[in-house]
Design an enzyme around this catalytic site. Structure first.
Site, PDB file in Angstrom:
ATOM      1  N   THR A 284       0.807  -1.213   0.000  1.00 58.46           N
ATOM      2  CA  THR A 284       0.000   0.000   0.000  1.00 58.46           C
ATOM      3  C   THR A 284       0.841   1.265   0.000  1.00 58.46           C
ATOM      4  O   THR A 284       1.946   1.288   0.552  1.00 58.46           O
ATOM      5  CB  THR A 284      -0.876   0.068   1.267  1.00 58.46           C
ATOM      6  OG1 THR A 284      -0.027  -0.024   2.421  1.00 58.46           O
ATOM      7  CG2 THR A 284      -1.899  -1.044   1.301  1.00 58.46           C
ATOM      8  N   ASP A 285       0.288   2.327  -0.596  1.00 49.57           N
ATOM      9  CA  ASP A 285       0.761   3.650  -0.228  1.00 49.57           C
ATOM     10  C   ASP A 285       0.358   3.852   1.230  1.00 49.57           C
ATOM     11  O   ASP A 285      -0.483   3.133   1.770  1.00 49.57           O
ATOM     12  CB  ASP A 285       0.136   4.719  -1.131  1.00 49.57           C
ATOM     13  CG  ASP A 285       0.952   6.001  -1.168  1.00 49.57           C
ATOM     14  OD1 ASP A 285       1.771   6.212  -0.241  1.00 49.57           O
ATOM     15  OD2 ASP A 285       0.763   6.801  -2.096  1.00 49.57           O
ATOM     16  N   TYR A 286       0.959   4.834   1.884  1.00 49.89           N
ATOM     17  CA  TYR A 286       0.794   4.949   3.337  1.00 49.89           C
ATOM     18  C   TYR A 286      -0.622   5.394   3.703  1.00 49.89           C
ATOM     19  O   TYR A 286      -0.996   6.545   3.508  1.00 49.89           O
ATOM     20  CB  TYR A 286       1.836   5.900   3.896  1.00 49.89           C
ATOM     21  CG  TYR A 286       3.145   5.181   4.159  1.00 49.89           C
ATOM     22  CD1 TYR A 286       3.589   4.191   3.306  1.00 49.89           C
ATOM     23  CD2 TYR A 286       3.912   5.457   5.277  1.00 49.89           C
ATOM     24  CE1 TYR A 286       4.762   3.495   3.538  1.00 49.89           C
ATOM     25  CE2 TYR A 286       5.099   4.775   5.527  1.00 49.89           C
ATOM     26  CZ  TYR A 286       5.500   3.791   4.657  1.00 49.89           C
ATOM     27  OH  TYR A 286       6.656   3.099   4.898  1.00 49.89           O
ATOM     28  N   GLY A 287      -1.392   4.432   4.238  1.00 45.03           N
ATOM     29  CA  GLY A 287      -2.773   4.690   4.609  1.00 45.03           C
ATOM     30  C   GLY A 287      -3.752   4.441   3.481  1.00 45.03           C
ATOM     31  O   GLY A 287      -4.936   4.786   3.599  1.00 45.03           O
TER      32      GLY A 287
END
Length: 817
Positions: A284-287
Site C-alpha cells: 500500500t501507499d501509506y494509509g
C-alpha cells in the site's frame, strides 16, 4: 561383501558428498531446507511458507513500525519485523524517488530532470546513486520509481514523475528500475494506478505535505475507459514490471472505476498478476488500505503502513467468518517470500545502516552531471548564452530562488548532505566581486541593480508539494511569500536588455514574459548540486542537453482538463477522463492549439540536422527499423535527441492522436560528425487497445512515420503500410497473425516509379507497365519460407532512386481431415 565393509563405504560416501548450499544469514540447510541456494525461489518460498504457523503468516501481511516515516537518522520509512523463529529477518523500506529520506542523504535532481535527458542510461545512473544510499542506510526496498502520468501540470507531484508521455515514461522507468535493483535493493514502482492529482486544498505552515480537500487523492474515483487506461496510464508500470523486473508495486490512494486501487481486482489481479505475469508483491501507499476482506481477496499482499487493515485481529476474523480463505493468505505471503528469495535477501548479510560509508563527494558530482544533462534551454536570442566570463565585468544575480535550491515536499523532501546554490556556484565561477545579488523582493530595486550590470540572471521557482495541487499555472500561484515573480522578470527585462531567466519549477508553467528576455533555462528541481550545474551551463562549461518531457502551454485554458470541473478536480469526488488518450502534446496537436514550447523541444549550444529516413523490415520481435542520419552542423560538440513519432490510421469509432512518440535516441556528436540512428519498432508500436477484443490490435492501414527534434518538428517523414499498400518504402502484414492465402498475385508499384527492378525472395521477376503503373507478378507457390520479402528498386522521372520493401507471410497449408 561383508556388512562392515558396506557400512564403511557408505560413511565414506556421505563424508565426501557435497552438502546442500547455504549462504548469508539464512541458516543451516539441515534444519532450514529453504536455505538451500540450489533451489529456485518458488521452491524455497514454498518450503518456508510450510514452516510458518498461521499466526506467523498473518503477521507478515502488515508493517510493524510507525515512527520511521518522519525520516530521522537511524530509522526506516517502513519496517516488517519478520519471523525470528524461522530466521526470517526484518525487512526495511525507504523513500524515495530522489534519495533516501532517512537523515542526511544526497538530494538528487527531480525525476522531471531525469525524464528530460531522454536517456534510460542516465536514468539508471541516477537510480544507482539512490540505490547505493538506500542500501548503505540499511534498507532492502526503495519506494521508487514514481511513474504516474502528468495529466495536468497542476498536480502537486508533477516534479516526482516522468512527464506527459507514456512511451518516454516507460523507457525512463525501465532504466531507473534496473539501475536501482543493480544496487541490491528491490524497486517499488508507484503509484498504481491513475493517481494523477493530489487535490485542491491547503498547506499548513511547517506541515510535511499539503492537504487536498476538493478532488483529494484519498477519495477521488478516476473514471476512464479501458483503452485510455491501457494506452496512457499503465504502459510505464507494465514496462517497469516486464522489462525492468521491478520486485514490488505500490497501489495508490484513489479509486479507479469505482474500486479503491488497493482492492481493485481488475488492476491487481486481472492486469498486473495475470496479463503481465507479475511475480512480486503489492504493498500500500501509506494509509491507502481501506477494507480488509476486499484487499485480501483482490490482490493486496502487504499493508505496510500503518498496518491497520491487515492487523492480525481483522485478518483472523475474516478467516473465521470464511470471508477469506487460508489459500488466499498463503498466496500473499508466498509472493513476499518468493520476491525476497529471488533478490537474494536471505543469502546475504543484513545491510548495515552506515551513513559514513556513503561516497558523498562522488554522489554530489553525479548529481551535478545528471542535472546539466537534463537542463533545458528554451530561449537563446542572439546567442546570449553561454556567457563569456572574460567579458562579464558585472553580473546582476536576482531572484528569491537565486540563493536556494527548490525541491518538492513529501517523499522527496531530502535532508541534503550539502547544498550548492546558483549564487554560490556563479560567484565561484565568475568571482564574487563581479556578482551583485538582489533577492528580488523589491522589483524597482532589482531593476536598478540589473541596469547597472552587463547582464542580469533572474532565478525564480514555483512551489509544489505532495498532498496538494497548485492553484494555477502562473509562477506566483501557491507561493508562501508575497514576491511577484512575473512582475520581477518584467521589471528586470525592461531595465536590462541582456536578461536571462533561470527556472526552478516542478513542471510546466506559464511564461508571459518569454518574448521580453534573451535567454530562458529550465532546470526543474535541480537537486543539492544544482547550482554547480546551472553555473556550468550558463558559462558554457557544459551544454544544456535536456528536452522537454511536457508541453509548456500558451494559456492555462488550453490544458486538457481546463474549464471542466468534471475533468478536474472532479464533481462529487468523481473525476471523468473525458479527454481519453488525448493528454499532453496529443491534446494540443489534435486541437491544433499553439504552445509556448512543444514536447521534446530543447535548444543547445550547437545545431543538428536530421535527414535520410530509411524504413526497413525487422527481424524476430522487431517489425520494422526506422533510421535517420543526425549531423552536428554547429561549431561545438553536443547531444542530439532525435525522436520518432507514429501517426496511426483512424477508423469509425477509433479516434487517434495525430502523432504518438514511439522512439527516442540520444547521441553525442562532435562538430561536423554524422551518425545514423536506428529506432526499432515492434508490433506494440503500431497497436491500439481494442476494447471489444480485450487486447492489443493493429489496424489495417497506413502509418505515418515522423522523425524530428521535437513533437512539432517533422524533419523527415515516411509511410509504413500494415496489411495495406500505401505507396511508402515499406509494407508489412497487418500483424503477427496475418498471412496471405493467395499464392500468386500481381502487385502495383507506387506511381512515382518510372523504372524498377523487383525481386521476390531474392529472385528477380518481370516488371510490366499496365495502365500507367509498373506491376510485377508475385508467385509464392514455391516458397519454402513462411516469410517472403519482395524488394523493388527503381527511379523516378527526376532520376531519384527509390526503394520499397514488402513482407508477406504465407498461411500454413491446412491438413486434410
Amino acid at each position: 561383501m561383508p556388512k562392515r565393509v558396506c557400512l564403511l563405504s557408505l560413511l565414506v560416501l556421505l563424508a565426501v558428498a557435497p552438502a546442500a548450499a547455504a549462504a548469508g544469514r539464512c541458516g543451516d540447510v539441515a534444519t532450514r531446507p529453504w536455505c538451500d541456494t540450489k533451489l529456485d525461489a518458488d521452491v524455497r518460498a514454498g518450503l518456508l511458507l510450510g514452516a510458518l504457523t498461521r499466526d506467523e503468516r498473518i503477521s507478515l501481511l502488515a508493517g510493524d513500525e510507525l515512527t520511521g516515516v518522519a525520516g530521522r537518522e537511524g530509522t526506516h520509512t517502513g519496517t516488517s519485523n519478520g519471523v525470528e523463529r524461522v530466521g526470517l529477518p526484518p525487512i526495511y523500506f525507504s523513500d524515495g524517488p530522489v534519495g533516501t529520506r532517512q537523515g542526511k542523504a544526497t538530494g538528487m535532481p527531480s525525476p522531471m530532470t531525469v525524464a528530460s535527458t531522454f536517456d534510460p542510461a542516465l536514468a539508471a545512473r541516477h537510480a544507482a546513486v539512490v540505490g547505493d544510499e538506500v542500501r548503505r542506510k540499511g534498507n532492502d526496498v526503495v519506494f521508487a520509481p514514481a511513474v504516474n502520468m502528468m495529466r495536468t501540470p497542476l498536480n502537486g507531484r508533477t516534479f516526482e514523475y516522468f512527464g506527459e508521455d507514456p512511451f518516454l515514461a516507460a523507457r525512463i522507468a525501465v532504466g531507473w528500475t534496473k539501475g536501482v535493483q543493480d544496487q541490491g535493493v528491490i524497486a517499488n514502482v508507484k503509484h498504481y494506478a491513475v493517481n494523477n492529482q493530489e487535490g485542491q486544498g491547503t498547506e499548513a505552515p511547517g506541515a510535511p505535505i499539503g492537504a487536498g480537500v476538493v478532488g483529494s487523492r484519498v477519495t477521488t474515483d478516476a473514471r476512464l475507459d479501458e483503452r485510455t487506461l491501457r494506452e496512457i496510464y499503465l504502459p510505464q508500470f507494465e514496462a517497469a514490471v516486464k522489462e525492468g523486473g521491478a520486485g514490488s508495486v505500490m497501489c495508490a490512494y484513489n479509486r479507479v472505476n469505482g474500486q479503491y486501487a488497493c482492492e481493485n481486482q481488475h488492476l491487481l489481479e486481472d492486469v498486473l498478476k495475470r496479463d503481465w505475469a507479475f511475480r512480486g508483491f503489492v504493498l500500500t501507499d501509506y494509509g491507502a488500505g481501506k477494507n480488509t476482506v476486499a484487499s485480501l481477496n483482490n490482490g493486496l499482499d502487504l499493508d505496510i503502513y500503518p498496518g491497520i487493515i491487515y492487523r492480525p485481529q481483522l485478518v483472523s476474523a475474516a478467516l473465521a467468518t470464511s470471508q477469506v480463505s487460508d489459500a488466499t493468505i498463503d498466496e500473499h505471503v508466498r509472493r513476499i517470500l518468493r520476491t525476497l528469495f529471488a533478490f537474494g535477501f536471505f543469502d546475504r548479510e543484513a545491510y548495515p545502516d552506515n551513513t559514513a560509508s556513503i561516497d558523498q563527494a562522488g554522489h554530489d558530482a553525479v548529481a551535478a552531471d545528471i542535472q546539466q544533462e537534463g537542463t533545458v534551454l528554451l530561449e537563446n536570442d542572439g546567442a546570449i548564452l553561454p556567457l563569456d566570463a572574460g567579458k562579464t565585468a558585472k553580473l546582476a544575480l536576482i531572484g528569491p530562488e537565486a540563493d536556494r535550491i527548490k525541491d518538492g515536499g513529501g517523499s522527496s523532501a531530502i535532508d541534503e548532505f550539502k547544498v550548492t546554490t546558483p549564487k554560490g556556484a556563479i560567484e565561484t565561477r565568475l568571482g564574487a566581486g563581479k556578482v551583485v545579488f538582489d533577492d528580488g523582493s523589491n522589483a524597482a530595486r532589482a531593476a536598478a541593480v540589473a541596469k547597472a550590470a552587463d547582464v542580469a540572471i533572474v532565478v525564480v521557482g514555483d512551489r509544489m508539494t505532495e498532498g496538494k495541487d497548485k492553484e494555477c499555472l502562473g509562477i506566483n500561484c501557491s507561493q508562501n511569500d508575497d514576491i511577484d515573480r512575473d512582475g520581477l522578470i518584467d521589471a528586470v527585462a525592461a531595465a536590462q536588455p541582456r536578461t536571462v531567466v533561470v527556472l526552478q519549477t516542478g513542471g510546466p508553467i506559464l511564461t508571459p514574459w518569454r518574448d521580453k528576455v534573451r535567454g530562458l533555462v529550465e532546470t526543474w528541481y535541480p537537486g543539492q548540486n544544482g547550482g554547480t550545474a546551472i553555473a556550468r551551463v550558463l558559462f558554457g562549461d557544459a551544454e544544456p542537453a535536456g528536452r522537454l518531457p511536457a508541453t509548456f502551454p500558451l494559456r492555462e485554458a488550453d490544458e486538457p482538463v481546463a474549464g471542466d470541473p468534471e475533468k478536474y478536480p472532479g464533481v462529487a469526488e468523481t473525476v471523468r477522463y473525458k479527454e481519453g488518450v488525448h493528454i499532453g502534446y496529443r491534446w494540443f496537436d489534435e486541437r491544433k492549439l499553439g504552445v509556448a514550447y512543444p514536447f521534446g523541444f530543447g535548444l543547445g549550444y550547437t545545431t543538428f540536422r536530421v535527414s535520410g529516413l530509411q524504413l526497413e523490415a525487422g527481424r524476430g520481435s522487431t517489425d520494422a527499423v526506422a533510421s535517420v542520419v543526425v549531423e552536428n552542423t554547429g561549431k561545438r560538440a553536443g547531444s542530439a535527441a532525435p525522436q520518432l513519432y507514429v501517426g496511426m490510421p483512424e477508423r469509425a469509432g477509433l479516434d487517434q492522436p495525430p502523432l504518438q512518440l514511439k522512439g527516442i535516441g540520444r547521441e553525442r556528436l562532435a562538430p561536423g560528425e554524422r551518425k545514423r540512428v536506428r529506432f526499432a519498432l515492434d508490433e506494440r508500436a503500431f497497436s491500439h487497445w481494442d476494447q471489444r477484443a480485450d487486447g492489443w490490435r493493429v489496424t489495417t492501414g497506413c502509418y505515418r512515420i515522423v522523425v524530428g527534434q521535437h513533437s512539432r518538428d517533422a524533419a523527415v517523414e515516411g509511410v509504413i503500410g500494415r496489411g495495406a499498400e500505401c505507396g511508402g518504402a515499406l509494407a508489412l502484414p497487418r500483424d503477427a497473425r496475418a498471412c496471405t492465402s493467395r499464392r500468386a498475385f500481381t502487385i502495383r508499384l507506387p506511381r512515382a516509379y518510372r523504372s524498377a527492378r523487383v525481386t521476390v525472395g531474392g529472385k528477380r521477376v518481370r516488371v510490366v507497365r499496365r495502365r500507367g503503373r509498373l506491376t510485377a507478378r508475385v508467385d509464392l507457390r514455391g516458397a519454402r519460407a513462411q516469410r517472403v520479402t519482395v524488394r523493388a528498386v527503381g527511379r523516378t522521372r527526376a532520376k531519384r532512386a527509390v526503394r520499397q520493401t514488402r513482407i508477406y507471410r504465407t498461411c500454413a497449408k491446412k491438413r486434410p481431415r
